[in-house]
Design an enzyme around this catalytic site. Structure first.
Site, PDB file in Angstrom:
ATOM      1  N   HIS A 306       0.842  -1.187   0.000  1.00 40.38           N
ATOM      2  CA  HIS A 306       0.000   0.000   0.000  1.00 40.38           C
ATOM      3  C   HIS A 306       0.874   1.233   0.000  1.00 40.38           C
ATOM      4  O   HIS A 306       1.929   1.241   0.636  1.00 40.38           O
ATOM      5  CB  HIS A 306      -0.928   0.023   1.228  1.00 40.38           C
ATOM      6  N   ASP A 364      -7.893  -5.558  -0.146  1.00 42.61           N
ATOM      7  CA  ASP A 364      -8.336  -6.462  -1.210  1.00 42.61           C
ATOM      8  C   ASP A 364      -7.956  -7.919  -0.959  1.00 42.61           C
ATOM      9  O   ASP A 364      -8.382  -8.797  -1.704  1.00 42.61           O
ATOM     10  CB  ASP A 364      -7.744  -6.011  -2.554  1.00 42.61           C
TER      11      ASP A 364
HETATM   12  N1  CMC Z   1       4.276  -7.762  -4.675  1.00 37.26           N
HETATM   13  C1  CMC Z   1       5.626  -7.737  -4.836  1.00 37.26           C
HETATM   14  N2  CMC Z   1       6.387  -6.622  -4.725  1.00 37.26           N
HETATM   15  C2  CMC Z   1       5.763  -5.477  -4.459  1.00 37.26           C
HETATM   16  C3  CMC Z   1       4.355  -5.415  -4.277  1.00 37.26           C
HETATM   17  C4  CMC Z   1       3.612  -6.609  -4.399  1.00 37.26           C
HETATM   18  N3  CMC Z   1       2.284  -6.613  -4.244  1.00 37.26           N
HETATM   19  N4  CMC Z   1       3.992  -4.148  -4.024  1.00 37.26           N
HETATM   20  C5  CMC Z   1       5.111  -3.424  -4.036  1.00 37.26           C
HETATM   21  N5  CMC Z   1       6.175  -4.214  -4.288  1.00 37.26           N
HETATM   22  C6  CMC Z   1       7.606  -3.804  -4.344  1.00 37.26           C
HETATM   23  C7  CMC Z   1       7.896  -3.088  -5.650  1.00 37.26           C
HETATM   24  O1  CMC Z   1       8.384  -3.967  -6.626  1.00 37.26           O
HETATM   25  C8  CMC Z   1       8.922  -2.073  -5.215  1.00 37.26           C
HETATM   26  O2  CMC Z   1      10.175  -2.710  -5.149  1.00 37.26           O
HETATM   27  P1  CMC Z   1      11.531  -1.891  -5.514  1.00 37.26           P
HETATM   28  O3  CMC Z   1      11.629  -0.826  -4.476  1.00 37.26           O
HETATM   29  O4  CMC Z   1      12.588  -2.914  -5.417  1.00 37.26           O
HETATM   30  O5  CMC Z   1      11.321  -1.329  -6.891  1.00 37.26           O
HETATM   31  C9  CMC Z   1       8.523  -1.696  -3.786  1.00 37.26           C
HETATM   32  O6  CMC Z   1       7.787  -2.842  -3.298  1.00 37.26           O
HETATM   33  C10 CMC Z   1       7.652  -0.451  -3.687  1.00 37.26           C
HETATM   34  O7  CMC Z   1       6.566  -0.599  -4.591  1.00 37.26           O
HETATM   35  P2  CMC Z   1       5.908   0.585  -5.396  1.00 37.26           P
HETATM   36  O8  CMC Z   1       5.135   0.041  -6.541  1.00 37.26           O
HETATM   37  O9  CMC Z   1       6.947   1.629  -5.699  1.00 37.26           O
HETATM   38  O10 CMC Z   1       4.940   1.163  -4.275  1.00 37.26           O
HETATM   39  P3  CMC Z   1       3.686   2.087  -4.516  1.00 37.26           P
HETATM   40  O11 CMC Z   1       3.432   2.785  -3.244  1.00 37.26           O
HETATM   41  O12 CMC Z   1       3.875   2.923  -5.733  1.00 37.26           O
HETATM   42  O13 CMC Z   1       2.497   1.050  -4.855  1.00 37.26           O
HETATM   43  C11 CMC Z   1       0.733  -0.493  -4.684  1.00 37.26           C
HETATM   44  C12 CMC Z   1       1.524   0.626  -3.985  1.00 37.26           C
HETATM   45  C13 CMC Z   1      -0.511  -0.804  -3.851  1.00 37.26           C
HETATM   46  C14 CMC Z   1       0.250  -0.003  -6.065  1.00 37.26           C
HETATM   47  C15 CMC Z   1       1.629  -1.755  -4.825  1.00 37.26           C
HETATM   48  O14 CMC Z   1       2.010  -2.220  -3.558  1.00 37.26           O
HETATM   49  C16 CMC Z   1       0.950  -2.869  -5.625  1.00 37.26           C
HETATM   50  O15 CMC Z   1       1.006  -2.866  -6.863  1.00 37.26           O
HETATM   51  N6  CMC Z   1       0.255  -3.840  -4.920  1.00 37.26           N
HETATM   52  C17 CMC Z   1      -0.500  -4.864  -5.595  1.00 37.26           C
HETATM   53  C18 CMC Z   1      -1.837  -4.307  -6.064  1.00 37.26           C
HETATM   54  C19 CMC Z   1      -2.817  -4.086  -4.922  1.00 37.26           C
HETATM   55  O16 CMC Z   1      -3.007  -4.942  -4.069  1.00 37.26           O
HETATM   56  N7  CMC Z   1      -3.487  -2.921  -4.942  1.00 37.26           N
HETATM   57  C20 CMC Z   1      -4.526  -2.577  -3.971  1.00 37.26           C
HETATM   58  C21 CMC Z   1      -4.109  -1.450  -3.080  1.00 37.26           C
HETATM   59  S1  CMC Z   1      -5.215  -1.193  -1.665  1.00 37.26           S
HETATM   60  C22 CMC Z   1      -6.788  -0.903  -2.302  1.00 37.26           C
HETATM   61  C23 CMC Z   1      -6.889   0.170  -3.324  1.00 37.26           C
HETATM   62  O17 CMC Z   1      -6.111   1.113  -3.409  1.00 37.26           O
HETATM   63  O18 CMC Z   1      -7.814   0.084  -4.121  1.00 37.26           O
END
Ligand code: CMC
Length: 429
Positions: A306, A364
């Site tokens: 998140h 989720d």
């Molecule tokens: N599985 C594996 N690695 C992950 C995941 C994951 N679900 N989420 C983040 N990471 C890693 C990512 O690869 C990155 O690594 P590095 O620093 O080495 O590049 C690091 O963690 C930070 O990730 P980010 O994408 O820069 O973080 P963000 O704050 O931009 O993204 C997020 C947040 C929710 C989009 C992301 O965690 C994600 O894609 N999660 C899976 C999708 C998900 O469950 N979304 C629902 C969110 S809650 C409900 C809503 O918002 O609707």
């Protein structure tokens, strides 16, 4: 607000900018005069350090795993309140009295029917269309049917549009579901509460009586409550940006639905259950954990991570408990997706990759398991999120339109394209 100042030292100049203190959360530096004073922009792709508005609706402390609506903790609202009361709280800022709640429930209940002409609108879609595609279209089309609530500068019309959206969204989602399955549309029933009526519109058929199961209705209401609002997330910011131009409320909420559909946002609930099913058994968990950690594999564990929560997502904790309860009460023993989810959570939380990156189950992660137990296909998970989030979008939209500081949203950019050059005639290229 305080008179604290931040100092920015540039090559040849020093700029002072006011710092404002919120009632809770980190201070913010007001950079709005930066370009006029210093000729530079700030750069923050993804808005990781940017507060884009004033708001008094929802507060999140990502470090503590705290979510408050108008100051009230989500745990207490999920346990002691119910969705329509939370809607009232989000919209008007206070908990209603008995009379106020009764009037509000009546008002919502009596706006649940759709303009009859809109039924024909559904029939223009392919039967196999994703319900989110149908909802985006139908909600946008509300502006073609409800001309008397489009004037954003009229507080009465804003109120009517808000109630219409909250009341009709379950009807639209249920119709998208019925259309997809080929069954007749079910009209709303005014003797039922919001969640029970939604279940009735989704699962009843005209050929026989439908009795709402109170366990399912309570579980549905809790899912709605937990998804009601979440501060300035992507879809809410989309609604705010769309509305900053003065666009009508139905168009703005349709934009929010479109944004919510993405798998990084609301679409994650469908994607998460798909992955839990693909994993299939606890033995295969290490394989998927390894894929999630592999930089060369685009695979992510959906339902994990998140932008704001860096300790735990309080909504996920409530839903985990709720999933156990609902499946128990329904007598569903040994649900394979729930077994995989529980073990996956354990394994991921003990893994240094997930610990280091502060990746925890989000809202989720467990919601799909409950929704499937209620009887919904995966394609309905994100539409249900959209139904619940409508009150959040509407409350934030109302707050913004009523804000005297409202300005059209217009971000700038770090241009990395070609410098100015002369047009080349096609024969010279
Ligand atoms: N599985 C594996 N690695 C992950 C995941 C994951 N679900 N989420 C983040 N990471 C890693 C990512 O690869 C990155 O690594 P590095 O620093 O080495 O590049 C690091 O963690 C930070 O990730 P980010 O994408 O820069 O973080 P963000 O704050 O931009 O993204 C997020 C947040 C929710 C989009 C992301 O965690 C994600 O894609 N999660 C899976 C999708 C998900 O469950 N979304 C629902 C969110 S809650 C409900 C809503 O918002 O609707």
């Amino acid at each position: 607000m305080t008179n604290k100042m931040a100092k920015l030292i540039l090559e040849n100049s020093e700029i002072e900018m006011p710092i404002y203190s919120p009632s809770m959360g980190p201070d913010v530096i007001d950079i709005s005069k930066l370009y006029t004073q210093a000729g530079v922009f700030t750069y923050d792709p993804g808005f990781t350090s940017t507060a884009a508005c004033d708001s008094s609706i929802t507060f999140i402390d990502g470090e503590k795993g705290e979510l408050l609506h108008r100051g009230y903790p989500i745990e207490q609202l999920a346990e002691q309140s119910h969705y329509l009361e939370v809607c009232y709280l989000l919209l008007y800022g206070v908990l209603p009295t008995v009379l106020e709640l009764d009037n509000f429930e009546n008002l919502v209940t009596r706006h649940t029917m759709l303009h009859e002409q809109m039924m024909h609108f559904f029939r223009g879609f392919r039967r196999d269309a994703h319900p989110m595609a149908v909802m985006t279209g139908v909600v946008g089309a509300m502006s073609a049917f409800y001309h008397d609530s489009l004037e954003v500068n009229d507080p009465f019309q804003r109120q009517v549009a808000s109630i219409r959206l909250i009341a009709k969204m379950p009807t639209i989602a249920a119709m998208a579901f019925k259309y997809n399955s080929g069954q007749p549309f079910m009209y709303p029933r005014n003797d039922l509460d919001y969640a029970s009526n939604f279940l009735q519109m989704c699962f009843a058929v005209p050929a026989e009586d439908y009795q709402v199961n109170p366990i399912l209705s309570r579980a549905m209401d809790r899912i709605f409550t937990l998804h009601a609002d979440h501060e300035q997330n992507a879809s809410t910011s989309t609604v705010r940006l769309a509305s900053s131009s003065g666009a009508n409320p139905f168009a703005c909420i349709a934009a929010g639905i479109a944004c919510l559909w993405g798998p990084a946002h609301g679409g994650a609930n469908q994607a998460c259950l798909e992955i839990l099913k693909e994993i299939g058994s606890v033995e295969r968990i290490p394989e998927f954990i390894a894929r999630a950690k592999d930089k060369n594999d685009p695979f992510r564990l959906m339902g994990f991570g998140h932008r704001v929560y860096k300790n735990f997502d309080p909504r996920a904790q409530i839903l985990k408990k709720s999933a156990d309860e609902v499946l128990d009460l329904l007598g569903v023993q040994g649900n394979p997706a729930l077994q995989v989810a529980r073990e996956l959570e354990k394994v991921a939380l003990a893994d240094p990759y997930f610990q280091e990156k502060k990746l925890f189950p989000n809202v989720d992660f467990y919601s799909g398991i409950i929704l499937e137990a209620i009887g919904f296909p995966m394609s309905m998970f994100t539409p249900i999120f959209a139904v619940a989030r409508t009150v959040g979008w509407v409350s934030q939209w109302k707050e913004m339109v009523g804000d005297p500081k409202l300005k059209i949203g217009r971000p700038r950019q770090l241009y990395i394209g070609e410098k100015k050059r002369a047009y080349l005639n096609i024969k010279d290229r």
